[in-house]
Motif scaffolding. Structure first.
Motif, PDB file in Angstrom:
ATOM      1  N   CYS A  68       5.309  -8.692   2.500  1.00 10.74           N
ATOM      2  CA  CYS A  68       4.868  -7.306   2.355  1.00 10.74           C
ATOM      3  C   CYS A  68       6.076  -6.381   2.241  1.00 10.74           C
ATOM      4  N   ARG A  81      -2.292  -0.639   2.578  1.00  6.83           N
ATOM      5  CA  ARG A  81      -2.570  -2.028   2.889  1.00  6.83           C
ATOM      6  C   ARG A  81      -1.692  -2.953   2.052  1.00  6.83           C
ATOM      7  N   GLU A  83      -1.538  -6.519   0.208  1.00  8.51           N
ATOM      8  CA  GLU A  83      -2.449  -7.494  -0.374  1.00  8.51           C
ATOM      9  C   GLU A  83      -1.670  -8.726  -0.830  1.00  8.51           C
ATOM     10  N   PHE A 255      -5.918  -9.025   2.729  1.00  8.96           N
ATOM     11  CA  PHE A 255      -5.187  -7.775   2.927  1.00  8.96           C
ATOM     12  C   PHE A 255      -5.164  -7.410   4.405  1.00  8.96           C
TER      13      PHE A 255
END
Length: 267
Positions: A68, A81, A83, A255
């Motif tokens: 991320c 968020r 994903e 997510f």
């Protein structure tokens, strides 16, 4: 979809393969990443199932958020968020058809301080897939190590996951090809995926959603930076190809919001 065309044993590619020196041994898995922010309207998320369930088939990588990316300054981590989606696409490009080894892409999305819709690219992981017929398109290409050929997708530097757009390059791996030999070396292949049907929730905790998509409109460029075999290789692969190409994309994604991630991922 078009099948690989077989090259005759006496073809120019076979003769040129036999005469190439300076073998470059290539192997391993590539992890390619870049970052940037894109703007678009978000797609509506599918409704969750009535009852949560966690299937035993969910792969560990489906809930791995280690790639991320860091968030832009000034955004709310609870409204962004990360994903992660995984797919094993089936690709027809020119004269070759392969089911690619699984690829994993990670990105972040959410509202920007000015109200715009933001995205940040994270990373992509992929592995090589053998091309049937190898360099020659003959049984020798399947059985002789020196004549083998594999294809490996790499991130092409452009993505908009709100609209299903992303770009890839395809590295070609063979003992007789230089390391830089790539389909889309100078300009990547741009995909615009269209959904084949509705998304399906497989699990609510962790969230896992499956979907299918495809693109049959993309243009496949020639391979470049392939040394003395460049011309013969493109003829064997049927490249460039303006039509008859297809990416079938069966995937799943998960997510989580950034307020649930370790501090290194959020701000």
């Amino acid at each position: 979809m078009t099948k690989s065309a077989a090259a005759r044993p006496g073809s120019s590619l076979v003769r040129r393969v036999a005469g190439v020196a300076g073998v470059a041994l290539l192997a391993g898995t590539a992890a390619v990443g870049a970052s940037g922010v894109a703007y678009s309207a978000p797609a509506a998320a599918p409704a969750p199932p009535a009852a949560p369930s966690v299937p035993s088939s969910v792969a560990p990588s489906a809930t791995d958020f280690s790639d991320c990316p860091a968030l832009p300054e000034g955004v709310d981590p609870a409204r962004w968020r990360c994903e992660v989606h995984t797919a094993a696409p089936k690709l027809t490009m020119g004269k070759i058809t392969v089911t690619l080894a699984p690829i994993t892409m990670t990105h972040a999305e959410g509202p920007l301080p000015d109200g715009g819709k933001g995205q940040v690219w994270g990373a992509m992981h992929s592995s090589p897939t053998a091309v049937p017929g190898g360099l020659t398109g003959t049984p020798a290409g399947d059985h002789a190590t020196a004549l083998g050929l594999a294809i490996q997708p790499e991130y092409g530097g452009r993505s908009d996951f709100y609209t299903g757009q992303f770009s890839l390059r395809f590295r070609l791996l063979s003992p007789l090809l230089p390391p830089g030999c790539t389909i889309g070396a100078d300009e990547p292949v741009d995909f615009q995926l269209k959904r084949s049907g509705p998304s399906t929730w497989i699990s609510e905790d962790p969230p896992v959603i499956e979907f299918s998509a495809y693109d049959d409109t993309f243009t496949a460029p020639a391979a470049g930076h392939c040394g003395p075999l460049t011309g013969a290789l493109n003829r064997r692969l049927g490249l460039p190809a303006a039509e008859g190409n297809l990416m079938s994309y069966d995937a799943s994604y998960t997510f989580t919001t950034y307020d649930r991630l370790p501090a290194k991922n959020g701000r």
